[in-house]
Scaffold this active site. Structure first.
Site, PDB file in Angstrom:
ATOM      1  N   ASN A  96      11.737 -10.840  -0.322  1.00  0.00           N
ATOM      2  CA  ASN A  96      12.411 -10.110   0.750  1.00  0.00           C
ATOM      3  C   ASN A  96      13.855 -10.584   0.918  1.00  0.00           C
ATOM      4  OD1 ASN A  96      10.127  -8.618   1.315  1.00  0.00           O
ATOM      5  ND2 ASN A  96       9.552  -9.782   3.127  1.00  0.00           N
ATOM      6  N   ARG A 428       9.596   7.254  -5.665  1.00  0.00           N
ATOM      7  CA  ARG A 428       9.266   6.084  -6.476  1.00  0.00           C
ATOM      8  C   ARG A 428       7.895   6.298  -7.101  1.00  0.00           C
ATOM      9  NH1 ARG A 428      12.965   2.178  -4.697  1.00  0.00           N
ATOM     10  NH2 ARG A 428      13.439   2.219  -2.463  1.00  0.00           N
ATOM     11  N   HIS A 488      13.759  12.010   0.332  1.00  0.00           N
ATOM     12  CA  HIS A 488      12.813  10.946   0.656  1.00  0.00           C
ATOM     13  C   HIS A 488      11.444  11.491   1.038  1.00  0.00           C
ATOM     14  CE1 HIS A 488      11.325   7.451   3.185  1.00  0.00           C
ATOM     15  NE2 HIS A 488      11.649   6.859   2.053  1.00  0.00           N
ATOM     16  N   TYR A 521       0.099  -0.721   0.111  1.00  0.00           N
ATOM     17  CA  TYR A 521       0.802  -0.130   1.242  1.00  0.00           C
ATOM     18  C   TYR A 521      -0.151   0.738   2.052  1.00  0.00           C
ATOM     19  CZ  TYR A 521       5.336  -1.271  -0.947  1.00  0.00           C
ATOM     20  OH  TYR A 521       6.407  -1.914  -1.507  1.00  0.00           O
ATOM     21  N   HIS A 645       3.073   1.029   6.391  1.00  0.00           N
ATOM     22  CA  HIS A 645       4.079   1.925   5.837  1.00  0.00           C
ATOM     23  C   HIS A 645       4.010   3.340   6.394  1.00  0.00           C
ATOM     24  CE1 HIS A 645       6.223   4.022   2.414  1.00  0.00           C
ATOM     25  NE2 HIS A 645       7.022   2.983   2.621  1.00  0.00           N
TER      26      HIS A 645
END
Length: 746
Positions: A96, A428, A488, A521, A645
């Site tokens: 991170n 992604r 997105h 996630y 998420h």
């Protein structure tokens, strides 16, 4: 003592000079805005409606992010967690920080370099923020390194996992190490000397290196060399294993012991490790580009040579070597982080993945079959499309299997002769994504396949470009995104010819089409063939690939043109309800809460009496619980084995109980600079499921933190004698319970 310095003019591309040329330059938005207006994606955004400013109204973004990483670090510090899980969290903390320096610190340094004087909404300059960041990072380094070396390494040794220096090995173990060095390390290491014919070498991002000082015994001249530790070899080399007892040797220790073999005839005076992090926040002028793909490829090349924003090095490195590195790498002392002992603990992740230690890890989790697919194993199981026609259903990853839901949806669509077209947005995905292969197969079968590949997805640009080119080679229609915006939103549509005409099936999710991250996630996805939603999704794709300046949507809330206005109106409705004495409620779950104008609206709602709970995993700039401002707002953060998420938004809305899911946080970039979509969840049973999972989060007394008015977070205590509520465990148990009363099918 003199070492030959690296000369920038020997590079074809000089990033420092390139940045100096851009100093003080204002980005030209005119052409970008013309493009967006033409496509119907322009959003006029005025900050004139923002009436609040300063630290009394907003937390700083960067410092709030560091608070998030502190909560991750708390998982490593927690002795109640399994040992190898604690080590995994050390690796996550370091990973991170790598990304934080590349993106956030890199962006601040660009502002500083350009002479930007504008203060952040909380009233801090770029220089002020960099100073505060350094102080916080230094404290974090001390905490995670103290945890690793003082607590976790001794605890591992007690459990049979020992990390030893070469000098501590037995003769046999030394022979194993020697053999590994000769066969696996020595042939691939290239020592790089610095002299008249060899300039100071380029140091790649996040690479581990030795700074080596040498002396020629014949003339006593001093020389400098760099050895890069090969990243394609394990950081920890196994030299012994018997049962659950294992001995590991750090690769850098082995190289240090053998380093004289790279310089026969020379005397090695010192060898110390260092590691650099480069800026990933490079300037992109895509609105002026003729070819967006070429622009991104140029950016990737520029990023490789971008300025260094951090250097980590061993504290006992000789001072003159430190100065030499700083001079040749053009680094400021404020960007140097000195550490006692080994550096680069991001590689602690390798330890957490050791096999044979199940008791030192959390119990393994295998995603389960979704209840809507309970006939999946029957010989005459219904098609995926028949299941969707029977009613909307929602998947919850990683609790439900990605392969048996989202992946199967694409697979079946690719093979079904009745399917005419498949369209998908791609932000992604994995290196060898089964979804991409299914789309390529569908195109080969003659179906119309269109994929909107976002080649500006940070750190995934190169992979996405590769996939885009592969898809095109198979006949897939590929669009590369839009200048000035990122795509997105996560949506897929499948058009199928059926007895009563064409029908469109849709998947709208909160997470990427990424089979690997779907195991880690937490995300939601809706499968539906609702005609209105299908029409809206179709319009999104038409909007992205064509021109539709007056495009409107009936059910979906779409950014950048509509989402901000619609979210604002929903908050204002609750505010009005509260002012008129009626019940008013807002619950919002997201990754980050940053947008100043949305925060202002939430403050207004709180003052009116609206009860607001925000579940924010990471950054939160809103100040909760402040008298006269946000007394009715609570901010929660859940941190655990899965990365939260999903985005869920609830508004009581005069007891209509509106629920939305999607990929958009309440951030400026999501509302104004990305293509996003929030979809309503309308089926009563699915609303009930969302209500259930939100209630689990808000009752959690094991993984939940609450944000205080002063910016600190407190772990929610479990009162003595009360039942443990751990969000991830509750949801794992729930999805395994076939008799659960909470439905996931509409």
């Amino acid at each position: 003592m003199k070492y030959n310095s690296f000369s920038p003019d020997k590079l074809d591309f000089d990033p420092i000079e390139n940045q100096k040329k851009k100093r003080g330059k204002k980005l030209a938005n005119l052409k970008k805005n013309e493009i967006l207006k033409e496509k119907g994606l322009h959003k006029d955004l005025s900050s004139s409606s923002l009436k609040i400013y300063g630290s009394e109204y907003f937390f700083n973004y960067e410092l709030s992010w560091l608070k998030f990483n502190e909560r991750v670090l708390a998982e490593a510090l927690n002795p109640k967690n399994k040992l190898l899980e604690r080590i995994k969290f050390i690796g996550i903390v370091c990973s991170n920080l790598d990304e934080f320096f590349q993106k956030r610190v890199g962006g601040l340094k660009r502002q500083q370099l350009a002479g930007v004087k504008t203060l952040s909404v909380d009233g801090m300059s770029a220089s002020d923020q960099l100073k505060e960041i350094r102080q916080e990072v230094l404290k974090m380094i001390e905490a995670y390194r103290g945890c690793f070396f003082n607590d976790l390494v001794p605890a591992m040794a007690e459990k049979g996992i020992k990390i030893k220096a070469y000098s501590e090995l037995t003769n046999y173990q030394k022979k194993v190490s020697d053999r590994f060095f000769q066969k696996q390390i020595y042939p691939i290491v290239t020592p790089l000397a610095v002299d008249e014919s060899h300039p100071f070498p380029f140091i790649s991002n996040q690479s581990l290196s030795f700074a080596v000082e040498l002396e020629n015994p014949r003339n006593k001249e001093k020389h400098f060399a760099r050895i890069k530790i090969p990243a394609n070899r394990p950081r920890l080399i196994q030299v012994h294993r018997r049962g659950n007892k294992i001995i590991l040797v750090p690769i850098e220790d082995l190289i240090r012991v053998k380093i004289d073999q790279f310089f026969p005839g020379m005397k090695v005076i010192s060898a110390h490790m260092f590691r650099v992090t480069r800026n990933a926040s490079v300037e992109r002028e895509e609105e002026e580009a003729d070819d967006l793909l070429e622009t991104i490829e140029d950016e990737l090349r520029e990023r490789k040579f971008s300025e260094i924003v951090r250097m980590e090095l061993e504290a006992d490195m000789p001072k003159h070597i430190k100065k030499y590195l700083l001079k040749n790498l053009n680094i400021n002392w404020n960007d140097v982080y000195e550490m006692k002992g080994t550096i680069g603990l991001v590689d602690a992740m390798q330890i957490s993945m050791l096999s044979g230690y199940p008791r030192l890890k959390s119990r393994s989790w295998t995603p389960v079959l979704h209840p809507a697919l309970k006939h999946e194993l029957d010989e005459e199981a219904p098609s995926f499309f028949k299941i969707i026609r029977d009613g909307d259903f929602m998947v919850h990853h990683p609790y439900h299997s990605f392969a048996l839901t989202t992946q199967r949806f694409i697979d079946e669509a690719a093979k079904d002769p009745k399917v005419l077209a498949i369209k998908q947005t791609l932000y992604r995905t994995s290196k060898d994504s089964p979804l991409m292969h299914s789309l390529m197969n569908a195109a080969e079968e003659g179906k119309q396949v269109a994929v909107l590949v976002e080649i500006k997805a940070r750190f995934d640009e190169e992979r996405n470009i590769t996939w885009a080119q592969k898809l095109e080679n198979y006949g897939v229609h590929v669009a590369y995104g839009i200048p000035g915006l990122k795509i997105h939103t996560k949506v897929t549509m499948v058009v199928r010819e059926e007895a009563d005409g064409l029908r469109t099936y849709c998947h709208l999710g909160t997470g990427n089409y990424h089979p690997d991250t779907a195991q880690l996630y937490e995300d939601l996805g809706l499968f539906t063939c609702d005609e209105v939603i299908a029409s809206d999704v179709t319009d999104i794709f038409n909007l992205l690939t064509g021109y539709a300046p007056d495009q409107t949507f009936e059910k979906l809330m779409v950014a950048p043109k509509h989402l901000r206005k619609q979210v604002t109106e929903l908050i204002e409705f609750e505010t009005k309800e509260a002012k008129e004495g009626r019940p008013a409620r807002i619950i919002a779950k997201m990754n980050s809460m940053e947008d100043p104008m949305i925060i202002q609206k939430l403050y207004e709602a709180s003052e009116a009496g609206v009860q607001i709970d925000l579940l924010v995993r990471g950054v939160c700039r809103l100040i909760p619980g402040k008298p006269g401002l946000s007394e009715n707002i609570k901010v929660h953060s859940v941190i655990g084995r899965f990365l939260e998420h999903s985005r869920i938004f609830y508004f009581s809305h005069a007891e209509e109980h509106l629920y939305y899911i999607g990929s958009a946080d309440w951030m400026h970039r999501n509302l104004d600079a990305r293509v996003e979509a929030l979809t309503p969840i309308e089926a009563p049973k699915l609303k009930k499921y969302l209500q259930f999972i939100i209630s689990v989060y808000l009752r959690d007394n094991m993984q939940r933190w609450t944000l205080n008015e002063d910016g600190t977070y407190d772990k929610v205590p479990r009162p003595k004698g009360t039942r443990k509520v751990s969000t991830h465990k509750v949801l794992m148990n729930h999805t395994q319970d076939s008799e659960s009363p909470i439905p996931m099918v509409g």
